[in-house]
Design an enzyme around this catalytic site. Structure first.
Site, PDB file in Angstrom:
ATOM      1  N   HIS A 153       0.836  -1.204   0.000  1.00 24.21           N
ATOM      2  CA  HIS A 153       0.000   0.000   0.000  1.00 24.21           C
ATOM      3  C   HIS A 153       0.871   1.255   0.000  1.00 24.21           C
ATOM      4  O   HIS A 153       0.650   2.185  -0.792  1.00 24.21           O
ATOM      5  CB  HIS A 153      -0.913  -0.013   1.226  1.00 24.21           C
ATOM      6  CG  HIS A 153      -1.678   1.248   1.442  1.00 24.21           C
ATOM      7  ND1 HIS A 153      -2.633   1.713   0.553  1.00 24.21           N
ATOM      8  CD2 HIS A 153      -1.638   2.171   2.446  1.00 24.21           C
ATOM      9  CE1 HIS A 153      -3.144   2.856   1.001  1.00 24.21           C
ATOM     10  NE2 HIS A 153      -2.553   3.148   2.149  1.00 24.21           N
ATOM     11  N   ARG A 162       5.487  10.409  -5.538  1.00 20.02           N
ATOM     12  CA  ARG A 162       6.951  10.401  -5.656  1.00 20.02           C
ATOM     13  C   ARG A 162       7.354   9.217  -6.526  1.00 20.02           C
ATOM     14  O   ARG A 162       7.883   8.207  -6.030  1.00 20.02           O
ATOM     15  CB  ARG A 162       7.596  10.279  -4.268  1.00 20.02           C
ATOM     16  CG  ARG A 162       7.254  11.399  -3.303  1.00 20.02           C
ATOM     17  CD  ARG A 162       7.893  11.170  -1.934  1.00 20.02           C
ATOM     18  NE  ARG A 162       7.463   9.897  -1.348  1.00 20.02           N
ATOM     19  CZ  ARG A 162       6.341   9.723  -0.654  1.00 20.02           C
ATOM     20  NH1 ARG A 162       5.537  10.755  -0.441  1.00 20.02           N
ATOM     21  NH2 ARG A 162       6.019   8.540  -0.162  1.00 20.02           N
ATOM     22  N   GLU A 223      -8.921  -2.791   6.447  1.00 16.83           N
ATOM     23  CA  GLU A 223      -7.976  -2.973   7.540  1.00 16.83           C
ATOM     24  C   GLU A 223      -8.435  -4.082   8.485  1.00 16.83           C
ATOM     25  O   GLU A 223      -9.603  -4.467   8.499  1.00 16.83           O
ATOM     26  CB  GLU A 223      -7.814  -1.677   8.352  1.00 16.83           C
ATOM     27  CG  GLU A 223      -7.369  -0.479   7.533  1.00 16.83           C
ATOM     28  CD  GLU A 223      -6.903   0.676   8.392  1.00 16.83           C
ATOM     29  OE1 GLU A 223      -6.513   0.438   9.570  1.00 16.83           O
ATOM     30  OE2 GLU A 223      -6.924   1.822   7.914  1.00 16.83           O
ATOM     31  N   ASP A 255     -11.507   2.181   7.733  1.00 17.01           N
ATOM     32  CA  ASP A 255     -11.126   3.543   8.118  1.00 17.01           C
ATOM     33  C   ASP A 255     -11.377   4.462   6.923  1.00 17.01           C
ATOM     34  O   ASP A 255     -10.472   4.771   6.149  1.00 17.01           O
ATOM     35  CB  ASP A 255      -9.657   3.569   8.537  1.00 17.01           C
ATOM     36  CG  ASP A 255      -9.284   4.859   9.227  1.00 17.01           C
ATOM     37  OD1 ASP A 255     -10.162   5.480   9.838  1.00 17.01           O
ATOM     38  OD2 ASP A 255      -8.106   5.255   9.155  1.00 17.01           O
ATOM     39  N   TYR A 266      -2.877  17.121   4.955  1.00 15.73           N
ATOM     40  CA  TYR A 266      -2.016  16.187   5.677  1.00 15.73           C
ATOM     41  C   TYR A 266      -0.599  16.698   5.903  1.00 15.73           C
ATOM     42  O   TYR A 266       0.124  16.191   6.761  1.00 15.73           O
ATOM     43  CB  TYR A 266      -1.995  14.821   4.980  1.00 15.73           C
ATOM     44  CG  TYR A 266      -0.998  14.680   3.854  1.00 15.73           C
ATOM     45  CD1 TYR A 266       0.209  14.016   4.037  1.00 15.73           C
ATOM     46  CD2 TYR A 266      -1.269  15.207   2.586  1.00 15.73           C
ATOM     47  CE1 TYR A 266       1.114  13.870   3.002  1.00 15.73           C
ATOM     48  CE2 TYR A 266      -0.366  15.066   1.552  1.00 15.73           C
ATOM     49  CZ  TYR A 266       0.821  14.406   1.761  1.00 15.73           C
ATOM     50  OH  TYR A 266       1.720  14.261   0.732  1.00 15.73           O
ATOM     51  N   THR A 382      -4.287   0.266   5.621  1.00 24.98           N
ATOM     52  CA  THR A 382      -4.827  -0.425   4.452  1.00 24.98           C
ATOM     53  C   THR A 382      -4.004  -1.662   4.121  1.00 24.98           C
ATOM     54  O   THR A 382      -2.785  -1.597   3.982  1.00 24.98           O
ATOM     55  CB  THR A 382      -4.849   0.514   3.235  1.00 24.98           C
ATOM     56  OG1 THR A 382      -5.604   1.673   3.558  1.00 24.98           O
ATOM     57  CG2 THR A 382      -5.469  -0.169   2.029  1.00 24.98           C
TER      58      THR A 382
END
Length: 458
Positions: A153, A162, A223, A255, A266, A382
């Site tokens: 993940h 990236r 999850e 989640d 974030y 995840t």
């Protein structure tokens, strides 16, 4: 080698509850997951919470067994103390009692158990249909931490932002996690309101500024949740060798994630409103005792990867610290439901593919002296596997990689049987998680379902 196997795992055990003997059931007598449900007191006209275990398509009402005097004998004193509480917090604090509780309940449920007319009458009275039972959360979760333990993940998501360096330098050294919001944890079947929030300016017009409105990129996250048992005293870390003793059981966990809000907020402190609007747990706790036959080696690390620091490394944990749990995600749109179309499976993965074991998560969480408490919930993050069909969220499933121009390709929609397409979740969509364990020589056991339906934003 599974050293914790005992007579409760015997695949030949059968129950007088016939549905428990079906080879396809999630809940044979070898499982007995724990639950809490609402029952009605006719005399006072009140609903109250009661403990139970699942057996076949039925719930065994432990409160009914208590009232019958089944646990009055001296040999049941410790078990009775556990069963007299309206939740499972006492059992969580006493890991040695989990095995004894399983033996006592199995003894009552076995098809070769003895008893006269009174016992046969109690059998009938103590069962209720799962389909007609209203379940509540099996624990009052006071603290919630979500990890990022799947390297598959982390690598896929990292490649979106990236491409040349998907994993940050710390990933293979330290289990990454963040503290979530316990108050917004809800039990399976609870509807999920689409959140509102700030979203970033368009990529082609950054000067436009952010906007506020309903989330456009709503996602699920597949999850496993680990419920903490005894826990530790503030300032006293839990060693890697003892960490497993502090995990009471596992459940399914969704989640939910607002990806567009997450993208904007974030940095630099991590998840906030994009993650805390709702997390859904399944109502059933599968104990580690029931999962003993399905322990497996931890995911092998490439020889080029760094060895974990000594406090995070234990040879026994590497040999048997994984769990071979198959995880599945299903989706049913409102139109599919209206037309009688069954949910479609979106993905199938395995919990054994995690880069970090549950014991390593517990150990790292307490390594600074943080005190875990009974009923605390740790999310795995995840769970995704190495193949596209094993990806545990829509963010990954609809990702089609980077194009020749170095830019992300358009996302690849998922086609539903109704003719609809999905890149992220629409209002009215129902997401369903399922999980099960299979191994030759043992009974198949399952986790039930974890489901939620998306409601429009207010």
């Amino acid at each position: 080698m599974n050293t914790g196997l005992n007579e409760t795992h015997d695949p030949n055990l059968k129950s007088w509850v016939e549905s428990a003997n079906d080879p396809n059931t999630d809940f044979p007598i070898q499982n007995l997951p724990l639950c809490v449900f609402l029952t009605h007191d006719e005399q006072d006209d009140l609903d109250f919470e009661a403990q139970g275990v699942l057996i076949g398509d039925q719930v065994l009402d432990i409160n009914m067994l208590l009232q019958s005097g089944m646990f009055d004998a001296d040999e049941y004193n410790d078990v009775a103390e556990v069963f007299e509480r309206p939740d499972w917090s006492v059992l969580a604090r006493k890991p040695d009692m989990v095995r004894e509780a399983r033996r006592v309940l199995q003894r009552f449920l076995r098809d070769d158990s003895i008893g006269g007319q009174q016992v046969r009458r109690l059998r009938r009275k103590s069962l209720r249909s799962i389909s007609e039972t209203r379940f509540v959360a099996p624990f009052l979760v006071a603290n919630y931490t979500d990890f990022y333990a799947s390297i598959h993940h982390a690598s896929t998501v990292g490649a979106m932002f990236r491409p040349d360096n998907p994993l940050l330098p710390n990933y293979k050294h330290v289990p990454i996690g963040y503290h979530g919001r316990a108050s917004s944890i809800v039990v399976s079947g609870t509807d999920i309101r689409r959140p509102k929030g700030q979203q970033s300016p368009p990529d082609d017009n950054p000067s436009a500024g952010p906007t506020f409105g309903p989330c456009k990129l709503l996602d699920y996250e597949l999850e496993i949740g680990a419920l903490i048992g005894p826990g530790n005293t503030l300032g006293e870390p839990i060693s890697i060798a003892n960490a497993r003793d502090h995990i009471f059981g596992l459940c399914l966990l969704n989640d939910w994630s607002a990806r567009d809000m997450q993208k904007w907020e974030y940095q630099p402190l991590g998840p906030f409103l994009a993650k805390n609007f709702a997390s859904t747990i399944s109502p059933f706790v599968v104990t580690l005792e029931a999962l003993e036959p399905f322990r497996c080696p931890a995911e092998p690390r490439p020889a080029s990867d760094p060895r974990p620091l000594p406090y995070l490394f234990d040879e026994n944990d590497q040999r048997t610290g994984g769990y071979d749990i198959t995880l599945e995600v299903y989706l049913q749109s409102a139109d599919m439901l209206k037309r009688g179309l069954s949910p479609i499976r979106l993905s199938r993965g395995s919990f054994k593919n995690l880069y970090w074991t549950l014991a390593q998560l517990v150990t790292h969480h307490t390594s600074n002296g943080c005190n875990l408490q009974p009923g605390d919930l740790l999310g795995s993050g995840t769970v995704s596997g190495p193949t596209p069909e094993s990806r545990g969220c829509l963010l990954e499933l609809t990702w089609d990689g980077i194009g020749p121009d170095g830019k992300p390709k358009p996302r690849k929609p998922i086609e539903l049987p109704s003719g609809e397409k999905r890149i992220f979740l629409a209002d009215g969509d129902t997401v369903i998680f399922k999980a099960f364990c299979e191994r030759e020589g043992f009974r198949r056991i399952g986790f039930g379902e974890c489901r939620g339906t998306i409601l429009p934003a207010l």
